[in-house]
Design an enzyme around this catalytic site. Structure first.
Site, PDB file in Angstrom:
ATOM      1  N   GLU A   1       0.840  -1.200  -0.114  1.00  0.00           N
ATOM      2  CA  GLU A   1      -0.236  -0.291  -0.019  1.00  0.00           C
ATOM      3  C   GLU A   1       1.173   1.674  -0.021  1.00  0.00           C
ATOM      4  O   GLU A   1       0.697   2.055  -0.867  1.00  0.00           O
ATOM      5  CB  GLU A   1      -0.787   0.372   1.472  1.00  0.00           C
TER       6      GLU A   1
ATOM      7  N   GLU B   1      -4.188  -8.737   4.164  1.00  0.00           N
ATOM      8  CA  GLU B   1      -5.095  -8.446   5.501  1.00  0.00           C
ATOM      9  C   GLU B   1      -6.464  -9.525   5.534  1.00  0.00           C
ATOM     10  O   GLU B   1      -7.112  -9.934   6.426  1.00  0.00           O
ATOM     11  CB  GLU B   1      -5.945  -7.276   5.232  1.00  0.00           C
TER      12      GLU B   1
END
Ligand code: NAI
Length: 600
Positions: free
Chosen positions: A8, A28
Site C-alpha cells: 500500500e 489482510e
C-alpha cells in the site's frame, strides 16, 4: 516481499520498480480484515479490477513478473532482474522534471461488465467463505473503487476495516495467527539451542500410523526405513503408501517423477540392525505397554548414540517408555493424528527426562514436515485426547437426557465443527474409546460415563470400519445414515434409567460440549501440560476440526466472557442428570472469571 502495508505504501508512490521474484500480496483478508491503507482503492486502479480483486480476496502472494504481464497494468513501471537500485536511480533521473507526477488515485478503475462481474464475485465468495465476513467486504470495497470518487472510496474502505476489526471472526483469525507462531516458543529452550542433525529416519510398524508417518518424511526428501515383524505386514504397509501416492498422482496433485523419487527413498526391513544409522526412530506399533517395552529395550541396544527415540503412543506414559532405556533423555513422544500424512497437528510430548536439544530438534523436524507442532507434557491423553474424553462424556449425557446422535452432531456442525462427536467416533473407531473406558472403570470407579457408547460397542457397531456405528453406512460410502436400531438402544437405556426425555436446544448442546473442552483445557494449562492457552487452541484448530472462525475453545471462551462461561457451568451443574463434579470450574478458570480476566 511487498505485502499488506508495504504494498500500500508503494501504491502511494509515483513510480514502482520491482525485483523479479518479489512476492506481492494484500494478505489482510487472512486476518479477517480488508486492506486498510488504500489497497482496495489503489490496486484496482493500478492493476485492473479483476486481477486486484483476486489478490485482495485470496490474500495469496503473486510474483511481480506475473503481475507485470497483466494487460494495461500500471502497478510496476519496471520489473528488473537483479539489483533494483541502479535501475531506480536511472528512472528517477529520467522523471525528475516530469510535472505533474503520476498518481495511482488519478487512474480510472473500470470493468467492461461490472454488474455481472461483481454478482459473480459475490456468489463465489459466499460459497467459499461462509463463516467469514471479510471476503464479501473486500468485494464491496473494490466495487466502490469503480463507483465512487477516490476520497469516498477511501472513506468506505476505512469504515469497512474498522467494522471488521471488531468482529469475533477477525479476532479469531488474528488469535490463530499469533497462536501458531507462539507454539514454537518454549520458555526454557532457547531458540538457538543446537540441533541434532537428522538425515535418516526409521519407523517401526507399517500400520495405519506408521505408513502415514513415513510418508511425511519421504515428502520432505528424507530417506526412511520401515521395520515390521513380518514381511506381509511390510508389503501391506508399502502397498498402502503406494496407493496414497497414486491417488495423488491421479488427481494431478503429485507428478509421476516426484512419486518415484519419494518411493526410492523408502526401504523396508525385518532386522533391527538396519536401523543403526537412523538419526531418529519413530515407533508406531500396537498400543500395549508390553509391546512398547520390547521395542524400546531393543532400540536402546541397536540405535547409535545420540539417536532420538520417539513414540507415537496416544495414551501410554512416555516417561515409563523412556524408563525402558538407559537413555531416557533421548526419548520423546511424537503424537501424530490420523491420517498422519494429512493432519497438520503434531503433539510433541516432552518427558520429564527429555533433553532440551531433543525437544528442539523434534520441533524443528516437525516444521520441516510442515506440521503445527504443539508441546505437551506427559499426562493421559496429552492435550487433545484428554480434552476430548470430557467432551465425549458430556455428549453421552446428552443422549441419556433426550438427544439423538444426529441432533447433537447437527448442532455441533452448525456451530462450525467439521464433524460432530458421534460422526467423529464412527470415523476414529468407537472401540478405541471403549478400551479407554474399560481402563477408567478400574482406575477411577467413581467417574460417571453414559453406558450408551458401551452398549453400542456390544452391538459390534465400531464405526465406519464395521459398516455401522452411531450411524449406518452403505458399502464404500461415508454418508452417515441415522440408525433406528441405535435410537431404540438409546431410548431403551433411557427407559431403564427411568429418565423422561426432554427437548434440548442446540444452544445447550453446543455450550455443554464446548465448555467441557474449555474446563479441561484450563486444567491442562494450569498444570503446565500445555505451555499456554493458545497452544490448546492450536491443538483443536489443527487436529480436531474446531471452527477456525471461533479461534479455538479457549479463544471462544474469552469471546463469550469467562464470567458467563462459569455462570453457564453452574446452571449445568444444577441439572440432576448431569454430573455436578464435572462442572466444578477449573481453578484457573474460576480465578480468571472472578478477576474479569481472559486466557489469552
Ligand atoms: P496398527 O495396528 O494399524 O499398526 C501397528 C503396526 O505395528 C502393525 O502393522 C503391526 O504389525 C506392527 N507391529 C506390532 N508389533 C510390532 C513389533 N514388535 N515390531 C514391529 N512392528 C510391530 O496401529 P496404528 O493405528 O497404526 O497405531 C500405532 C500406534 O499409533 C499406537 O501406539 C496408537 O496408539 C498410535 N496412534 C494411533 C492413532 C490412530 O488414529 N490409529 C492416532 C495416533 C496415535
Amino acid at each position: 516481499v511487498a505485502m499488506g502495508g508495504g504494498l500500500e505504501l508503494a501504491l502511494g508512490c509515483h513510480y514502482r520498480i520491482a525485483a523479479k521474484g518479489t512476492n506481492v500480496a494484500l494478505p489482510e483478508v487472512k486476518l479477517g480484515l480488508v486492506p486498510g491503507a488504500g489497497g482496495t482503492q489503489r490496486l484496482p486502479r493500478a492493476l485492473g479490477v479483476e486481477a486486484a480483486l483476486n489478490i485482495i480476496v485470496s490474500g495469496e502472494p503473486v510474483k511481480a513478473e506475473v503481475l507485470a504481464q497483466v494487460p494495461g497494468q500500471k502497478l510496476f513501471d519496471q520489473v528488473v532482474e537483479g539489483d533494483v537500485l541502479p535501475v531506480a536511480i536511472a528512472l528517477a533521473d529520467r522523471v525528475a522534471s516530469v510535472r505533474p507526477l503520476p498518481r495511482v488515485r488519478d487512474l480510472p478503475a473500470s470493468h467492461p461488465n461490472p454488474d455481472a462481474f461483481f454478482q459473480f464475485a459475490r456468489n463465489t465468495v459466499k460459497a467459499m467463505a461462509k463463516n467469514f465476513p471479510a471476503p464479501a467486504r473486500c468485494v464491496d470495497c473494490v466495487e466502490q473503487s469503480m463507483k465512487s470518487s477516490f476520497q469516498d472510496g477511501m472513506r468506505y474502505e476505512r469504515e469497512a476495516f474498522m467494522a471488521l476489526m471488531f468482529t469475533p471472526e477477525s479476532r479469531a483469525l488474528r488469535h490463530a495467527f499469533f497462536a501458531e507462531r507462539a507454539t514454537s516458543k518454549i520458555p526454557d529452550v532457547p531458540a538457538d539451542t543446537p540441533l541434532r542433525p537428522i538425515a535418516r529416519v526409521a519407523v517401526i510398524g507399517a500400520g495405519t500410523m506408521g505408513g502415514g508417518i513415513a510418508m511425511n518424511f519421504l515428502n520432505a526428501g528424507l530417506p526412511v526405513v520401515v521395520l515390521e515383524q513380518k514381511q506381509e505386514a511390510l508389503d501391506r504397509g508399502v502397498a498402502t503408501i503406494r496407493k496414497n501416492y497414486e491417488a495423488q498422482v491421479k488427481k494431478g496433485k503429485l507428478k509421476e517423477d516426484k512419486y518415484q523419487q519419494r518411493m526410492a527413498l523408502l526401504t523396508t526391513t525385518l532386522a533391527y540392525a538396519d536401523l543403526k544409522d537412523a538419526d531418529i526412530v519413530i515407533e508406531a506399533v500396537f498400543e500395549e505397554i508390553g509391546v512398547k517395552e520390547a521395542v524400546f529395550r531393543t532400540l536402546d541396544e541397536v540405535m547409535k548414540p545420540g539417536a532420538i527415540l520417539a513414540s507415537n503412543t496416544s495414551t501410554l506414559d512416555v516417561d515409563r517408555i523412556a524408563s525402558f532405556t538407559k537413555r531416557p533423555h533421548d526419548v520423546i513422544g511424537t503424537h501424530f493424528f490420523s491420517p498422519a500424512n494429512v493432519m497438520k497437528l503434531l503433539e510433541v510430548v516432552r518427558g520429564k527426562a527429555t533433553a532440551k536439544d531433543v525437544l528442539a530438534t523434534v520441533m524443528d523436524l516437525g516444521r520441516k514436515i510442515r506440521k503445527t507442532c504443539v508441546v505437551s507434557g506427559v499426562c493421559d491423553g496429552f492435550i487433545g485426547n484428554r480434552m476430548i474424553e470430557q467432551y465425549s462424556r458430556q455428549a453421552g449425557f446428552l443422549l441419556e437426557e433426550g438427544c439423538t446422535p444426529a441432533q447433537v452432531d447437527r448442532a455441533m456442525e452448525k456451530f462450525g465443527f467439521a464433524m460432530g462427536p458421534f460422526r467423529m467416533g464412527d470415523l476414529a473407531g468407537n472401540d478405541i474409546g471403549w478400551a479407554i473406558r474399560k481402563r477408567r472403570y478400574v482406575e477411577k470407579p467413581g467417574m460417571r460415563y453414559s453406558k450408551t457408547a458401551d452398549l453400542l460397542c456390544e452391538m459390534g457397531r465400531y464405526g465406519q470400519k464395521t459398516g455401522s456405528g452411531w450411524y449406518d453406512y452403505q458399502p464404500g460410502k461415508r454418508d452417515a445414515i441415522p440408525s433406528a436400531a441405535v435410537v431404540k438402544m438409546i431410548d431403551d437405556h433411557r427407559l431403564a434409567l427411568g429418565i423422561t426425555p426432554r427437548r434440548i436446544t442446540d444452544d445447550e448442546i453446543v455450550h455443554r460440549l464446548v465448555y467441557s473442552l474449555v474446563n479441561e483445557g484450563a486444567k491442562i494449562v494450569e498444570e503446565g501440560i500445555a505451555l499456554r492457552a493458545s497452544d490448546v487452541d492450536m491443538v483443536y484448530l489443527t487436529g480436531y476440526g474446531f471452527p477456525l472462525f471461533r479461534g479455538g475453545p479457549m479463544c471462544y471462551a474469552d469471546t463469550i466472557g469467562l464470567f458467563n462461561v462459569v455462570q453457564a457451568m453452574k446452571r449445568f451443574a444444577a441439572n440432576p442428570l448431569d454430573d455436578a463434579s464435572f462442572w466444578e470450574p477449573a481453578p484457573l478458570l474460576a480465578r480468571l472469571a472472578a478477576e474479569g480476566g481472559t486466557f489469552s
